[in-house]
Design a protein around this motif. Sequence first.
Motif, PDB file in Angstrom:
ATOM      1  N   GLY A  91       0.632  -1.241   0.081  1.00 51.26           N
ATOM      2  CA  GLY A  91       0.022   0.012   0.041  1.00 51.26           C
ATOM      3  C   GLY A  91       0.911   1.235  -0.042  1.00 51.26           C
ATOM      4  O   GLY A  91       0.539   2.207  -0.767  1.00 51.26           O
ATOM      5  N   VAL A  92       1.937   1.204   1.006  1.00 51.61           N
ATOM      6  CA  VAL A  92       2.804   2.310   0.952  1.00 51.61           C
ATOM      7  C   VAL A  92       3.570   2.529  -0.495  1.00 51.61           C
ATOM      8  O   VAL A  92       3.711   3.733  -1.113  1.00 51.61           O
ATOM      9  CB  VAL A  92       3.697   2.183   2.051  1.00 51.61           C
ATOM     10  CG1 VAL A  92       5.100   3.190   1.763  1.00 51.61           C
ATOM     11  CG2 VAL A  92       3.025   2.585   3.338  1.00 51.61           C
ATOM     12  N   ALA A  93       4.102   1.215  -1.068  1.00 49.90           N
ATOM     13  CA  ALA A  93       4.780   1.614  -2.487  1.00 49.90           C
ATOM     14  C   ALA A  93       3.968   2.252  -3.494  1.00 49.90           C
ATOM     15  O   ALA A  93       4.601   2.771  -4.205  1.00 49.90           O
ATOM     16  CB  ALA A  93       5.377   0.153  -2.634  1.00 49.90           C
ATOM     17  N   ARG A  94       2.736   1.541  -3.362  1.00 45.55           N
ATOM     18  CA  ARG A  94       1.766   1.990  -4.529  1.00 45.55           C
ATOM     19  C   ARG A  94       1.615   3.423  -4.282  1.00 45.55           C
ATOM     20  O   ARG A  94       1.615   4.257  -5.334  1.00 45.55           O
ATOM     21  CB  ARG A  94       0.603   1.180  -4.752  1.00 45.55           C
ATOM     22  CG  ARG A  94       0.809  -0.256  -4.948  1.00 45.55           C
ATOM     23  CD  ARG A  94       1.788  -0.598  -5.965  1.00 45.55           C
ATOM     24  NE  ARG A  94       1.926  -1.861  -6.055  1.00 45.55           N
ATOM     25  CZ  ARG A  94       3.193  -2.539  -6.527  1.00 45.55           C
ATOM     26  NH1 ARG A  94       4.040  -1.688  -6.915  1.00 45.55           N
ATOM     27  NH2 ARG A  94       3.114  -3.855  -6.685  1.00 45.55           N
ATOM     28  N   GLY A  95       1.457   4.034  -3.015  1.00 48.81           N
ATOM     29  CA  GLY A  95       1.055   5.379  -2.950  1.00 48.81           C
ATOM     30  C   GLY A  95       2.234   6.163  -3.129  1.00 48.81           C
ATOM     31  O   GLY A  95       2.160   7.199  -4.007  1.00 48.81           O
ATOM     32  N   TYR A  96       3.412   5.602  -2.936  1.00 50.43           N
ATOM     33  CA  TYR A  96       4.574   6.220  -3.261  1.00 50.43           C
ATOM     34  C   TYR A  96       4.880   6.304  -4.757  1.00 50.43           C
ATOM     35  O   TYR A  96       5.177   7.621  -5.339  1.00 50.43           O
ATOM     36  CB  TYR A  96       6.013   5.710  -2.665  1.00 50.43           C
ATOM     37  CG  TYR A  96       7.252   6.250  -2.760  1.00 50.43           C
ATOM     38  CD1 TYR A  96       7.638   7.346  -1.972  1.00 50.43           C
ATOM     39  CD2 TYR A  96       8.082   6.078  -4.009  1.00 50.43           C
ATOM     40  CE1 TYR A  96       8.824   8.048  -2.059  1.00 50.43           C
ATOM     41  CE2 TYR A  96       9.301   6.755  -4.153  1.00 50.43           C
ATOM     42  CZ  TYR A  96       9.624   7.516  -3.367  1.00 50.43           C
ATOM     43  OH  TYR A  96      10.775   8.054  -3.530  1.00 50.43           O
ATOM     44  N   GLU A  97       4.678   5.354  -5.594  1.00 56.66           N
ATOM     45  CA  GLU A  97       4.893   5.316  -7.052  1.00 56.66           C
ATOM     46  C   GLU A  97       3.726   6.320  -7.537  1.00 56.66           C
ATOM     47  O   GLU A  97       3.861   7.054  -8.719  1.00 56.66           O
ATOM     48  CB  GLU A  97       4.499   3.912  -7.466  1.00 56.66           C
ATOM     49  CG  GLU A  97       5.695   2.870  -7.181  1.00 56.66           C
ATOM     50  CD  GLU A  97       5.156   1.590  -7.431  1.00 56.66           C
ATOM     51  OE1 GLU A  97       5.968   0.775  -7.697  1.00 56.66           O
ATOM     52  OE2 GLU A  97       3.887   0.993  -7.613  1.00 56.66           O
ATOM     53  N   GLN A  98       2.328   6.517  -7.106  1.00 52.04           N
ATOM     54  CA  GLN A  98       1.404   7.321  -7.716  1.00 52.04           C
ATOM     55  C   GLN A  98       2.016   8.810  -7.426  1.00 52.04           C
ATOM     56  O   GLN A  98       1.711   9.541  -8.253  1.00 52.04           O
ATOM     57  CB  GLN A  98       0.153   7.049  -6.739  1.00 52.04           C
ATOM     58  CG  GLN A  98      -0.908   7.836  -7.480  1.00 52.04           C
ATOM     59  CD  GLN A  98      -2.208   7.500  -6.846  1.00 52.04           C
ATOM     60  OE1 GLN A  98      -2.585   7.883  -5.577  1.00 52.04           O
ATOM     61  NE2 GLN A  98      -3.042   6.641  -7.584  1.00 52.04           N
ATOM     62  N   GLN A  99       2.421   9.278  -6.279  1.00 50.60           N
ATOM     63  CA  GLN A  99       3.013  10.365  -6.136  1.00 50.60           C
ATOM     64  C   GLN A  99       4.155  10.856  -6.775  1.00 50.60           C
ATOM     65  O   GLN A  99       4.256  11.803  -7.436  1.00 50.60           O
ATOM     66  CB  GLN A  99       3.399  10.403  -4.479  1.00 50.60           C
ATOM     67  CG  GLN A  99       3.762  12.065  -4.134  1.00 50.60           C
ATOM     68  CD  GLN A  99       3.769  12.103  -2.582  1.00 50.60           C
ATOM     69  OE1 GLN A  99       3.555  11.175  -1.757  1.00 50.60           O
ATOM     70  NE2 GLN A  99       4.122  13.225  -2.291  1.00 50.60           N
TER      71      GLN A  99
END
Length: 398
Positions: A91-99
Motif C-alpha cells: 500500500g505504501v509502495a503504490r502510494g509512493y509510486e503514484q506520487q
Amino acid sequence: MKTLFKFKSKRQRYNFDTAAATPLEPEVFKAMKPFFETDFGNPSSIHREGVIAAKAMRQAREQVAGCLSVKAEEIIFTSGGTEANNLALLGVARGYEQQFRRPGRIVAVATEHRSVLAPLSCLASQGWEVEILPVNKLGEINLDQFKRALKRPTTLVSVSYVNNEIGTVFPLRELAKLIRLERKRSQQAYPLFHTDACQAPRFFDLDVRKLGVDMMTLNGSKIYGPKGSGLLYCRQGISLQPQILGGGQNHSQRSGTENVPALVGLSTALSLATKQASVSNQLVTAARDYLVARLKEQGSGLIFHGALTNRSPNNINFTVPGMEAEWLVIQLDALGFATSTGSACSTNHDHDQHVLRALYQSAAPAESSVRLSLDKEVTVAVADKFLAALDLIMKRPS
C-alpha cells in the motif's frame, strides 16, 4: 516418520506453540457469540440488525484505538497479520509510486516474517531497491549499520517488534528516533516506519506514541482471539493505496463486508492482553528461565538460538545436535506437548528456516530447531512434565 510413543486420546495436552495459535479466551467468545446468532447484520445495512452491527464495529475500532493510543479512524481491520503486512508494504509502495512516478527504497531485517519478505521480493522484481539488514548470532541488528542504511533516500523501514521464531525484541524506540532524525535532516516525510507486532501484545507496551512507529500490524490468533482477524494501524496522512477494491469499507482502505464477530473478538482479546501484559511478562519469563536453566542442567548439549535476555518471555528455541527437529516435535506431540520447528505461518518448513540461516549463514544447524512458545498458564509443574518428556525421548533409541 516413526513415532516412539503411542498417541493417547485422553492424554492431557499442553500448548507450547502459542506463537502459532492460541485458544479463544472465554470472555472473547462471549463477546463474539451474539454476532453469530441474533446480531448478524451487515454493518452497511440501514435496518436494525445492520445498525447494531455497525455500532459494534465502531466500538471495537474505538477499543483497539484506545489500546494503541491512536485515533479510531487510523485502524484498518484485516483478515490477519499477513494481509496487514501486505497492505502496509504494498500500500505504501503504490502510494509512493503514484506520487513520485518511480519506485522507491525499503529497508528491512533478514529475520522478518515471510509475509514481510515475500512482498519485498515482489517489489524488488518491479524495480524497488530493497536492502535487507543482516543480524548477529543473537538475532540483533547493528545500530550503526541501520544508521548507514538510512543515509540513502528511503521510503519505508519495516522491523518486527518481536521475532516470531527466536523471540528477539527489537529496539523500536531507538530505531524510530534515528528515523525521525533522518526525516528532519532531509526535510522529507519519509522514511515511514512499519512494525509487525503480532507477537508483542501479550507482553509488551503497544502505545504507538511511545514506540514512534507509523504503522503497526496485529493478529488476533496470537493473543487468545479469533483466527482470521487482524488489523493495521496506519497513521493519518500516510498515502496508502488499498490492495482490495470494492465497496469502500474500512475508510476505503480495505473493501469487503466486515467480519463483525472476528473484529469484536479481536478488540476484546487485545484489550485483555494489554491489561495483562505486565503481569504476564513477569510470570511467563519466570517459567521460561526455569525451563532454560533445567534444560542446560540436563547436559544434552542443546544449542540455544537467540539472546536469552532481550527476547520474548514465552520463547525458547533450541537444537539438539544429531536429532532432527521435526522428529523431536512428533515425539513430543505423542507425549502431549504441542511444539514447533519454526513458523507455522509457512507450509514449506524447509523454505522457512531463513531465520537460522540469517543467524549462522552457512553454519546453520542441519537439524533445524525446536521452538517452544509458552502458554500464559504455564507453571513449574508443567515445565517439569515437559522436561521429563524430553528426557524420556532422548533416552530412547530413534
